[in-house]
Design a protein around this motif. Structure first.
Motif, PDB file in Angstrom:
ATOM      1  N   GLY A 225      45.518  35.288  35.919  1.00 45.80           N
ATOM      2  CA  GLY A 225      44.288  35.734  35.608  1.00 45.80           C
ATOM      3  C   GLY A 225      44.297  37.498  35.628  1.00 45.80           C
ATOM      4  O   GLY A 225      45.394  38.056  35.652  1.00 45.80           O
ATOM      5  N   PRO A 243      37.129  36.849  37.814  1.00 46.71           N
ATOM      6  CA  PRO A 243      37.703  37.268  36.519  1.00 46.71           C
ATOM      7  C   PRO A 243      36.772  38.482  35.869  1.00 46.71           C
ATOM      8  O   PRO A 243      35.497  38.797  36.456  1.00 46.71           O
ATOM      9  CB  PRO A 243      36.979  36.067  35.916  1.00 46.71           C
ATOM     10  CG  PRO A 243      36.787  34.885  36.803  1.00 46.71           C
ATOM     11  CD  PRO A 243      36.448  35.617  37.974  1.00 46.71           C
ATOM     12  N   SER A 248      36.242  36.653  27.540  1.00 48.17           N
ATOM     13  CA  SER A 248      35.907  35.497  26.966  1.00 48.17           C
ATOM     14  C   SER A 248      37.084  34.436  27.160  1.00 48.17           C
ATOM     15  O   SER A 248      38.468  34.883  27.187  1.00 48.17           O
ATOM     16  CB  SER A 248      35.508  35.288  25.517  1.00 48.17           C
ATOM     17  OG  SER A 248      36.737  35.654  24.641  1.00 48.17           O
ATOM     18  N   PRO A 249      37.053  33.295  27.144  1.00 48.74           N
ATOM     19  CA  PRO A 249      38.153  32.171  27.301  1.00 48.74           C
ATOM     20  C   PRO A 249      39.276  32.462  26.283  1.00 48.74           C
ATOM     21  O   PRO A 249      40.561  32.264  26.711  1.00 48.74           O
ATOM     22  CB  PRO A 249      37.616  30.753  27.115  1.00 48.74           C
ATOM     23  CG  PRO A 249      36.229  31.097  27.737  1.00 48.74           C
ATOM     24  CD  PRO A 249      35.719  32.208  27.292  1.00 48.74           C
ATOM     25  N   GLU A 250      38.895  32.757  25.005  1.00 45.90           N
ATOM     26  CA  GLU A 250      39.464  33.035  23.977  1.00 45.90           C
ATOM     27  C   GLU A 250      40.599  34.253  23.979  1.00 45.90           C
ATOM     28  O   GLU A 250      41.813  34.310  24.017  1.00 45.90           O
ATOM     29  CB  GLU A 250      39.016  33.089  22.508  1.00 45.90           C
ATOM     30  CG  GLU A 250      39.822  33.241  21.351  1.00 45.90           C
ATOM     31  CD  GLU A 250      40.065  34.609  21.077  1.00 45.90           C
ATOM     32  OE1 GLU A 250      40.991  35.002  20.411  1.00 45.90           O
ATOM     33  OE2 GLU A 250      39.308  35.348  21.509  1.00 45.90           O
ATOM     34  N   ARG A 252      40.990  35.800  26.972  1.00 48.73           N
ATOM     35  CA  ARG A 252      41.827  35.506  28.153  1.00 48.73           C
ATOM     36  C   ARG A 252      43.169  34.860  27.796  1.00 48.73           C
ATOM     37  O   ARG A 252      44.239  35.257  28.255  1.00 48.73           O
ATOM     38  CB  ARG A 252      41.006  34.678  29.246  1.00 48.73           C
ATOM     39  CG  ARG A 252      41.789  34.320  30.601  1.00 48.73           C
ATOM     40  CD  ARG A 252      40.858  33.752  31.607  1.00 48.73           C
ATOM     41  NE  ARG A 252      39.949  34.385  31.922  1.00 48.73           N
ATOM     42  CZ  ARG A 252      38.658  34.400  31.898  1.00 48.73           C
ATOM     43  NH1 ARG A 252      38.284  33.285  31.066  1.00 48.73           N
ATOM     44  NH2 ARG A 252      37.781  35.197  32.227  1.00 48.73           N
ATOM     45  N   THR A 253      42.852  33.847  26.772  1.00 46.37           N
ATOM     46  CA  THR A 253      44.420  33.101  26.586  1.00 46.37           C
ATOM     47  C   THR A 253      45.216  34.253  25.706  1.00 46.37           C
ATOM     48  O   THR A 253      46.412  34.325  26.024  1.00 46.37           O
ATOM     49  CB  THR A 253      44.090  32.283  25.360  1.00 46.37           C
ATOM     50  OG1 THR A 253      43.192  31.174  26.096  1.00 46.37           O
ATOM     51  CG2 THR A 253      45.312  31.381  25.104  1.00 46.37           C
ATOM     52  N   THR A 330      44.190  27.218  39.211  1.00 51.07           N
ATOM     53  CA  THR A 330      43.102  27.236  39.277  1.00 51.07           C
ATOM     54  C   THR A 330      42.135  28.481  39.592  1.00 51.07           C
ATOM     55  O   THR A 330      42.677  29.103  40.379  1.00 51.07           O
ATOM     56  CB  THR A 330      42.308  26.062  39.801  1.00 51.07           C
ATOM     57  OG1 THR A 330      42.660  26.026  41.542  1.00 51.07           O
ATOM     58  CG2 THR A 330      42.896  24.444  39.546  1.00 51.07           C
ATOM     59  N   HIS A 334      34.194  33.865  42.229  1.00 54.01           N
ATOM     60  CA  HIS A 334      34.559  35.466  41.766  1.00 54.01           C
ATOM     61  C   HIS A 334      34.717  36.058  42.739  1.00 54.01           C
ATOM     62  O   HIS A 334      33.965  35.929  43.888  1.00 54.01           O
ATOM     63  CB  HIS A 334      32.982  35.582  40.945  1.00 54.01           C
ATOM     64  CG  HIS A 334      32.878  36.874  40.172  1.00 54.01           C
ATOM     65  ND1 HIS A 334      33.380  36.932  38.785  1.00 54.01           N
ATOM     66  CD2 HIS A 334      32.978  38.250  40.352  1.00 54.01           C
ATOM     67  CE1 HIS A 334      33.492  37.981  38.327  1.00 54.01           C
ATOM     68  NE2 HIS A 334      33.027  39.028  39.280  1.00 54.01           N
ATOM     69  N   ASP A 395      30.078  32.362  42.142  1.00 57.45           N
ATOM     70  CA  ASP A 395      29.831  32.896  41.036  1.00 57.45           C
ATOM     71  C   ASP A 395      29.683  34.278  41.155  1.00 57.45           C
ATOM     72  O   ASP A 395      29.711  35.054  42.340  1.00 57.45           O
ATOM     73  CB  ASP A 395      28.960  32.330  40.279  1.00 57.45           C
ATOM     74  CG  ASP A 395      27.355  32.226  40.833  1.00 57.45           C
ATOM     75  OD1 ASP A 395      27.172  33.379  41.483  1.00 57.45           O
ATOM     76  OD2 ASP A 395      26.779  31.591  40.633  1.00 57.45           O
TER      77      ASP A 395
END
Length: 445
Positions: A225, A243, A248-250, A252-253, A330, A334, A395
């Motif tokens: 992460g 995080p 964003s998830p995209e 992050r990838t 996983t 936060h 969160d």
């Protein structure tokens, strides 16, 4: 598992490593300077050795004294923590040549990443994005002026051997470059013994995001992460969270994949961090540097992943598999870390002194990694960090609420401290929105 561990560091990180070692049944050995003899990490170790006077060059950076302490105590391994000798490739080689286990990456990886120009070139070859910049040192002012004209102003002028936010300056035009070049070069020669200077594109508005990597004993490199590190003063971090609210998830990838490529490019083992600059307007990120050690801010990663990174470091060094399933990582909630420093909360100038009151906050989701206790003296010989206040919530909103409560409950008197700064920051609309950048501290002052 390693049976005995010498911790070649001090303060909170030494105490942190000792805590994990003792939990695992590993004999923990501390080294300390004369100035640190009364600090908690010395008392909490199974054995402690004084390695010299307060001056770090004569104690915590004294390779001969530390190796002698390891031999006299029968230590099997050495953990360097962060700072001091942690990213010194020669020290890593000396440890291993002495028949001891080095809890860190290989000396070749440390060397490769220690030179910022070499690191940039290696990362570019591995397909990791790098900002426009020089591929070799700017040998003189004329070369720097020519490079800046090609890159385009503004440019960052950096010590090639530097790290930790030190040895950097911004030039907005040629006149400023002439001043900054000489200043950075002189600083680099004085601090690092290497006056090499590099130039790279400067982003007026940028975020500082980093990825925790872990090179396993079997050769795999994992990305655990990212962390947001944009709350800084003088290019040095004050707050970290995971995080990142900017990722964003995209993104992050892409970010994590690049970090893995970076680690693989130098056959990385053990814990390390790939630091990047993120342009919030375009979503582009660029390699900044790789820290070949455990980071100060590692607790936020620990809390969101539910792992102990020091334990994982020891396992890698011992040739053991991790405690977790690398294919089933996983993220839980936060986490936010606040660095409690002995410095005034406005100008951030050091304010050492004797601690007359020290009462740490407690409660659900609150963790304090401290290096001091009531009655201890924060001396001017070392970094101003006294403790790290880390909070975890379901969160970001809950984490911030817990951070507010923890800051209010932290009763600290004696040295100057920056708790009032965090009180202001945790109410600041820009920080609360998550849409902030590395200029946030200057806008708060």
């Amino acid at each position: 598992m390693i049976e005995s561990l010498l911790v070649a560091n001090r303060g909170e990180i030494a105490r942190r490593i000792i805590r994990t070692a003792r939990r695992l049944g590993v004999r923990a050995i501390a080294v300390h300077s004369e100035a640190d003899a009364d600090l908690p990490f010395v008392a909490e170790a199974d054995e402690a050795v004084c390695v010299g006077p307060a001056n770090p060059a004569q104690s915590y950076r004294n390779t001969e004294a530390i190796i002698a302490a390891a031999r006299s105590t029968g230590a099997q391994a050495i953990h360097p923590g962060y700072g001091f000798l942690s990213e010194n490739a020669d020290f890593a080689r000396t440890v291993e040549a002495s028949g001891l286990i080095w809890v860190g990456p290989g000396a070749d990886a440390i060397s490769a990443m220690g030179d910022k120009i070499n690191a940039r070139n290696l990362m570019a070859a591995a397909g990791v994005p790098v900002a426009a910049g020089t591929t070799e040192p700017a040998a003189d002012l004329g070369a720097a002026v020519a490079a800046a004209a090609e890159i385009g102003y503004p440019v960052m002028v950096k010590a090639a051997a530097g790290g930790g936010g030190m040895g950097m300056g911004v030039a907005v035009d040629e006149a400023a470059l002439r001043t900054e070049y000489d200043k950075v070069r002189a600083f680099a020669e004085r601090m690092f013994g290497d006056g090499s200077v590099l130039l790279e594109r400067y982003f007026p508005r940028v975020r500082h995001v980093e990825v925790q990597i872990l090179g396993l004993a079997d050769g795999r490199v994992l990305a655990l992460g990212e962390r947001e590190c944009s709350v800084q003063r003088r290019n040095q971090k004050l707050v970290e969270e995971s995080p990142s609210p900017a990722v964003s998830p995209e993104l992050r990838t892409r970010l994590l994949a690049a970090a893995v490529r970076a680690g693989e490019a130098v056959d990385y083992r053990n814990a390390g961090t790939v630091e990047c600059l993120l342009d919030p307007t375009t979503g582009e990120f660029f390699f900044l540097e790789m820290n070949t050690r455990l980071q100060v801010e590692h607790p936020v990663t620990e809390l969101v992943h539910g792992i102990d990174l020091v334990e994982e470091q020891l396992r890698v060094a011992a040739g053991l598999p991790p405690t977790f399933d690398p294919d089933a990582l996983t993220v839980r909630g936060h986490a936010i870390e606040l660095r409690i420093n002995a410095e005034d909360p406005k100008r951030f100038l050091p304010g050492p002194g004797t601690i007359s009151t020290w009462v740490e906050p407690t409660g659900e989701g609150i963790r304090v990694d401290s290096g001091y206790a009531e009655g201890n003296t924060v001396t001017p010989f070392y970094d101003s960090l006294m403790a790290k206040l880390i909070v975890h919530g379901q969160d970001r909103t809950e984490a911030i609420a817990r951070a507010r409560a923890a800051v209010a409950a932290f009763d600290l008197a004696g040295p100057k401290h920056n708790l009032p700064f965090f009180t202001d920051l945790l109410e600041n609309p820009e920080f609360l929105s998550g849409n902030y950048d590395t200029g946030i501290v200057s806008r708060l002052r």
